[in-house]
Design a protein around this motif. Structure first.
Motif, PDB file in Angstrom:
ATOM      1  N   ILE A 192      -0.301  -3.791  -2.425  1.00  0.00           N
ATOM      2  CA  ILE A 192       0.210  -3.864  -3.790  1.00  0.00           C
ATOM      3  C   ILE A 192      -0.937  -4.236  -4.719  1.00  0.00           C
ATOM      4  O   ILE A 192      -1.716  -5.150  -4.431  1.00  0.00           O
TER       5      ILE A 192
ATOM      6  N   ALA B  83       3.710   4.791   0.135  1.00  0.00           N
ATOM      7  CA  ALA B  83       3.892   3.734  -0.865  1.00  0.00           C
ATOM      8  C   ALA B  83       5.158   2.944  -0.603  1.00  0.00           C
ATOM      9  O   ALA B  83       5.337   1.845  -1.146  1.00  0.00           O
TER      10      ALA B  83
ATOM     11  N   GLN C 180       0.687   1.085  -5.441  1.00  0.00           N
ATOM     12  CA  GLN C 180      -0.021   0.855  -4.185  1.00  0.00           C
ATOM     13  C   GLN C 180      -1.457   1.336  -4.347  1.00  0.00           C
ATOM     14  O   GLN C 180      -1.697   2.464  -4.781  1.00  0.00           O
TER      15      GLN C 180
ATOM     16  N   ASN D 104      -4.002   0.043   2.329  1.00  0.00           N
ATOM     17  CA  ASN D 104      -3.328   0.057   1.039  1.00  0.00           C
ATOM     18  C   ASN D 104      -2.453  -1.174   0.852  1.00  0.00           C
ATOM     19  O   ASN D 104      -1.734  -1.595   1.765  1.00  0.00           O
TER      20      ASN D 104
ATOM     21  N   SER E 237       4.584  -0.695   0.365  1.00  0.00           N
ATOM     22  CA  SER E 237       4.408  -1.672  -0.707  1.00  0.00           C
ATOM     23  C   SER E 237       5.730  -1.967  -1.412  1.00  0.00           C
ATOM     24  O   SER E 237       5.947  -3.082  -1.902  1.00  0.00           O
TER      25      SER E 237
END
Length: 259
Positions: A35, A67, A9, A33, A70
């Motif tokens: 991928i 994260a 991420q 944020n 993602s």
């Protein structure tokens, strides 16, 4: 075939990014944020290989709690499950420490093929595939624009400035890919709903047998000691051709050490 895809991420490269004032690390808390773009191509390649050869696709991510966003998006594209390495002590880890943690996690997964993007948009150092291959004692086929699997033999067209090289190795191996290898699929509504039920295993440093002193700021081999914002662009120097423009141009280039 057991395929593991490394997913990171990162702050959206299309938005303004900044470093934190307290420790000079990337300010991920206030960023949008996403991928890492190259990793989406690695996910797509893994799915195509599973469709052609059978097997299972696992997403592996190292990152903070957020994260997980993602991870779920990656799972919505079609992978079967995910592993999330999350530990507060990881904050501030350099590439060397990151490779140690990821290699430890990969050692628990028994992958035949490890896929990842050729680079991350926040670091852009392109070293992780090589570091992981060295730590795991397996081959690294990097910068692939095409990947072919024939039994336990992997063949890639490695993209370079002049064209490409053909390189082969046997599994297990690490393969990094460029955005020329395929076109990633969009998650479907069915895939998004299915991703909510797919298993995500969380692993800590203790689970992997990695000491906190080996990662984070304590274990880092490099650090950012100072940073400042880029100064605003200033007005350029205009040279009017009055017969001496060539001389003044050369003088300017010499002062900037271009000539």
């Amino acid at each position: 075939m057991n395929i593991v895809v490394l997913v990171k991420q990162v702050p959206d490269s299309g938005a303004e990014r900044a470093l934190r004032g307290d420790d000079n690390t990337v300010d991920r808390g206030s960023a949008n944020n996403v991928i890492n773009e190259m990793d989406e191509y690695a996910i797509e390649e893994a799915l195509r290989l599973r469709e052609a050869n059978g097997g299972e696709v696992t997403i592996l991510t190292m990152g903070p709690d957020r994260a997980a966003e993602s991870i779920r998006k990656a799972l919505s594209m079609g992978p079967d499950k995910a592993v999330h390495v999350v530990d507060d002590a990881l904050h501030g880890s350099c590439a060397v420490a990151t490779s140690k943690v990821l290699a430890a996690a990969l050692g628990t997964l028994g992958a035949d093929l490890i896929l990842c993007g050729a680079e991350s948009t926040d670091g852009r150092v392109q070293v992780m595939p090589h570091m992981l291959a060295e730590r795991l004692g397996i081959a690294a086929l990097t910068g692939a624009r095409k990947l072919t699997v024939d039994g336990d033999t992997l063949t890639v067209e490695r993209q370079n400035e002049e064209g490409y090289e053909v390189v082969s190795a046997t599994t297990p191996a690490v393969v990094s890919v460029w955005d020329t290898i395929n076109e990633p699929r969009y998650p479907s509504f069915k895939g998004i709903m299915a991703a909510k039920k797919k298993p995500v295993q969380s692993l800590s440093l203790a689970d992997l047998g990695v000491a906190a002193s080996e990662v984070g700021f304590d274990g880092a081999t490099s650090e950012v000691v100072e940073h400042r914002k880029r100064p605003p662009r200033s007005a350029g120097q205009k040279v009017v051709d009055d017969g001496e423009a060539g001389v003044r141009l050369v003088e300017f280039l010499a002062s900037e050490k271009f000539v």
